[in-house]
Design a protein around this motif. Structure first.
Motif, PDB file in Angstrom:
ATOM      1  N   SER A 161       0.655  -1.207  -0.040  1.00 41.34           N
ATOM      2  CA  SER A 161       0.066  -0.022   0.111  1.00 41.34           C
ATOM      3  C   SER A 161       0.920   1.201   0.004  1.00 41.34           C
ATOM      4  N   CYS A 162       0.215   2.348  -0.241  1.00 38.61           N
ATOM      5  CA  CYS A 162       0.888   3.664  -0.256  1.00 38.61           C
ATOM      6  C   CYS A 162       0.069   4.699   0.365  1.00 38.61           C
ATOM      7  N   THR A 163       0.669   5.586   1.179  1.00 35.93           N
ATOM      8  CA  THR A 163      -0.070   6.362   2.001  1.00 35.93           C
ATOM      9  C   THR A 163       0.551   7.844   1.835  1.00 35.93           C
ATOM     10  N   VAL A 164      -0.224   8.776   1.121  1.00 40.87           N
ATOM     11  CA  VAL A 164       0.113  10.291   0.887  1.00 40.87           C
ATOM     12  C   VAL A 164      -0.656  11.182   1.405  1.00 40.87           C
ATOM     13  N   LYS A 165      -0.167  12.339   1.674  1.00 40.55           N
ATOM     14  CA  LYS A 165      -1.067  13.529   2.130  1.00 40.55           C
ATOM     15  C   LYS A 165      -1.024  14.545   0.879  1.00 40.55           C
ATOM     16  N   ILE A 166      -2.159  14.893   0.601  1.00 35.83           N
ATOM     17  CA  ILE A 166      -2.387  15.747  -0.793  1.00 35.83           C
ATOM     18  C   ILE A 166      -2.949  17.051  -0.272  1.00 35.83           C
ATOM     19  N   HIS A 167      -2.655  18.027  -0.821  1.00 39.08           N
ATOM     20  CA  HIS A 167      -3.027  19.561  -0.524  1.00 39.08           C
ATOM     21  C   HIS A 167      -3.268  20.131  -1.840  1.00 39.08           C
ATOM     22  N   LEU A 191      -8.850   2.707  -3.273  1.00 41.02           N
ATOM     23  CA  LEU A 191      -8.624   3.970  -2.612  1.00 41.02           C
ATOM     24  C   LEU A 191      -9.367   4.248  -1.340  1.00 41.02           C
ATOM     25  N   ARG A 192      -8.504   4.701  -0.343  1.00 34.39           N
ATOM     26  CA  ARG A 192      -9.169   5.216   0.760  1.00 34.39           C
ATOM     27  C   ARG A 192      -8.993   6.396   1.184  1.00 34.39           C
ATOM     28  N   ILE A 193      -9.817   7.478   1.121  1.00 29.97           N
ATOM     29  CA  ILE A 193      -9.564   8.855   1.190  1.00 29.97           C
ATOM     30  C   ILE A 193     -10.417   9.447   2.217  1.00 29.97           C
ATOM     31  N   THR A 194      -9.461  10.241   2.800  1.00 35.04           N
ATOM     32  CA  THR A 194      -9.889  11.100   4.120  1.00 35.04           C
ATOM     33  C   THR A 194      -9.552  12.470   4.330  1.00 35.04           C
ATOM     34  N   GLU A 195     -10.359  13.269   4.246  1.00 32.84           N
ATOM     35  CA  GLU A 195     -10.139  14.730   4.388  1.00 32.84           C
ATOM     36  C   GLU A 195      -9.873  15.115   5.643  1.00 32.84           C
ATOM     37  N   VAL A 196      -8.724  15.621   5.783  1.00 31.26           N
ATOM     38  CA  VAL A 196      -8.152  16.183   7.209  1.00 31.26           C
ATOM     39  C   VAL A 196      -8.553  17.468   7.368  1.00 31.26           C
ATOM     40  N   SER A 212      -8.811  26.101   0.233  1.00 35.07           N
ATOM     41  CA  SER A 212      -8.014  24.839   0.260  1.00 35.07           C
ATOM     42  C   SER A 212      -8.640  23.573   1.036  1.00 35.07           C
ATOM     43  N   SER A 213      -8.064  22.619   0.585  1.00 33.61           N
ATOM     44  CA  SER A 213      -8.412  21.085   1.219  1.00 33.61           C
ATOM     45  C   SER A 213      -7.115  20.222   1.416  1.00 33.61           C
ATOM     46  N   THR A 214      -7.144  19.525   2.258  1.00 35.29           N
ATOM     47  CA  THR A 214      -6.200  18.489   2.564  1.00 35.29           C
ATOM     48  C   THR A 214      -6.762  17.117   2.833  1.00 35.29           C
ATOM     49  N   ILE A 215      -6.220  16.112   2.250  1.00 37.50           N
ATOM     50  CA  ILE A 215      -6.821  14.794   2.106  1.00 37.50           C
ATOM     51  C   ILE A 215      -5.588  13.759   2.474  1.00 37.50           C
ATOM     52  N   PHE A 216      -5.825  12.742   3.146  1.00 38.28           N
ATOM     53  CA  PHE A 216      -4.818  11.516   3.207  1.00 38.28           C
ATOM     54  C   PHE A 216      -5.506  10.464   2.274  1.00 38.28           C
ATOM     55  N   VAL A 217      -4.712   9.950   1.594  1.00 32.10           N
ATOM     56  CA  VAL A 217      -4.934   8.741   0.466  1.00 32.10           C
ATOM     57  C   VAL A 217      -4.090   7.659   0.691  1.00 32.10           C
ATOM     58  N   ALA A 222      -0.711   2.820  -7.935  1.00 30.63           N
ATOM     59  CA  ALA A 222      -0.608   4.135  -8.506  1.00 30.63           C
ATOM     60  C   ALA A 222      -1.796   4.668  -9.049  1.00 30.63           C
ATOM     61  N   PHE A 223      -1.985   5.927  -8.935  1.00 30.03           N
ATOM     62  CA  PHE A 223      -3.138   6.623  -9.435  1.00 30.03           C
ATOM     63  C   PHE A 223      -2.857   8.222  -9.827  1.00 30.03           C
ATOM     64  N   ASN A 224      -3.845   8.684 -10.543  1.00 33.36           N
ATOM     65  CA  ASN A 224      -3.712   9.985 -11.115  1.00 33.36           C
ATOM     66  C   ASN A 224      -4.557  10.903 -10.179  1.00 33.36           C
ATOM     67  N   VAL A 225      -4.166  12.173  -9.651  1.00 30.64           N
ATOM     68  CA  VAL A 225      -5.125  12.974  -8.906  1.00 30.64           C
ATOM     69  C   VAL A 225      -4.825  14.407  -9.503  1.00 30.64           C
ATOM     70  N   SER A 226      -6.150  15.044  -9.519  1.00 30.36           N
ATOM     71  CA  SER A 226      -6.213  16.623  -9.650  1.00 30.36           C
ATOM     72  C   SER A 226      -7.311  16.941  -8.887  1.00 30.36           C
ATOM     73  N   CYS A 227      -7.707  18.388  -8.790  1.00 28.20           N
ATOM     74  CA  CYS A 227      -8.517  19.119  -7.996  1.00 28.20           C
ATOM     75  C   CYS A 227      -9.140  20.238  -8.721  1.00 28.20           C
ATOM     76  N   SER A 228     -10.223  20.408  -8.536  1.00 28.05           N
ATOM     77  CA  SER A 228     -11.089  21.527  -9.136  1.00 28.05           C
ATOM     78  C   SER A 228     -11.579  22.486  -7.973  1.00 28.05           C
ATOM     79  N   VAL A 229     -11.714  23.829  -8.436  1.00 30.48           N
ATOM     80  CA  VAL A 229     -12.407  24.707  -7.764  1.00 30.48           C
ATOM     81  C   VAL A 229     -13.068  25.634  -8.687  1.00 30.48           C
TER      82      VAL A 229
END
Length: 311
Positions: A161-167, A191-196, A212-217, A222-229
């Protein structure tokens, strides 16, 4: 039985009366909604607020545009009176930002601000008075969001598994929006996603929002991530790859640079002392004495160059 026969006309009358009432009510409601004109404008730009939807070709005595704030207070924006000047009545928040077009019966408003958003009413007096309503919506595009991924040195927390924090962060937008996360992955990746943490801070000066938003995944691959506002979307980033990008710089360790610098200084001192010893060594053989100057004594002490006496 007589009651049953007499109820036909009464029932028909009630039905007709009800239909007439409903038609009148719906017509009134429709007229109210049709009377509200919605105008949209962007921060810093210009809009034209119309006041001519009642009698555009008629001569009028006065035209007033006013804003209704959240407490139902009336704020005078601008207007025209055929007999009196209204210049001194213009509210300070609209000074030097509005102009009335008497021919088109419109009011131009420029240098739009978030505080301009809200309800307006335009009052025009002919030989009768008509009031129209305007709803002004203010917008501002958010900056393109930025995604920052924080991971351990290997890029993976374990073999499975892989655990990352994404902002994600975006600024300068209006009205308030929230961050939307976008993920693309293979079907067999979980994927297991938690917004912190999430925040929406409004600038007290211009009213624009920073989001802003910060999540732990935790991911199984491997996966690709992006965010929209709002309408803006960040660049897509690949996360939790098996082999971390070799081009990524290693962590900076300042103690290594300090140690390397000390070693260079020591080597330089040793070389300098050897050079001084070679220059000062006597060319003659035998027993001799040297009277050194104070400067030579200092060099002698520093480098510990002892000239042996030969017998």
């Amino acid at each position: 039985m007589a009651f049953t026969k007499g109820s036909g006309p009464v029932s028909q009358f009630l039905v007709v009366s009800t239909l007439i009432y409903l038609y009148t009510l719906l017509h009134s409601v429709s007229a109210v909604f049709q009377g509200v004109v919605e105008i949209r404008g962007y921060v810093g730009q210009h809009v034209q607020l119309p006041c001519h939807n009642q009698s555009p070709n008629s001569e009028f005595t006065f035209l007033y545009l006013q804003k209704i704030d959240n407490n139902n207070n009336v704020i005078f924006v601008n207007g025209i009176h055929k007999s009196n000047s209204v210049e001194n009545s213009i509210h300070t928040m609209f000074k030097n930002r509005t102009m009335v077009n008497e021919t088109n019966k419109t009011v131009d408003l420029w240098d739009l601000r978030t505080s301009d958003e809200g309800k307006y009413e335009c009052i025009i007096n002919y030989n009768f008075t008509k009031t129209s309503h305007i709803n002004l919506k203010i917008m501002s595009n958010y900056s393109q969001p930025k995604v920052v991924v924080v991971r351990n040195n290997s890029g993976r927390s374990s073999d499975t598994s892989c655990t990352v924090k994404i902002h994600c962060f975006s600024s300068g937008g209006y009205p308030q929006k929230m961050v939307k996360w976008n993920f693309t992955k293979e079907l067999n990746i979980s994927l297991r996603i938690t917004e912190v943490n999430k925040s929406a801070e409004q600038d007290p000066g211009n009213g624009l929002f920073n989001i802003s938003s910060t999540i732990f995944v935790n991911s199984s691959g491997a996966f690709n991530v992006s965010c929209s506002v709002g309408e803006e979307t960040s660049k897509e980033i690949e996360v939790c790859v098996d082999n971390p990008d070799p081009k990524l710089p290693a962590e900076f360790d300042p103690t290594q640079n300090i140690a390397f610098g000390v070693i260079l200084i020591l080597i330089s001192i040793v070389l300098l002392c050897l050079l001084i010893k070679k220059i000062k060594a006597p060319a003659a053989r035998g027993i001799y004495s040297v009277t050194a100057t104070s400067e030579e004594h200092q060099e002698h002490d520093m480098c510990e160059v002892n000239t042996p006496a030969n017998s």
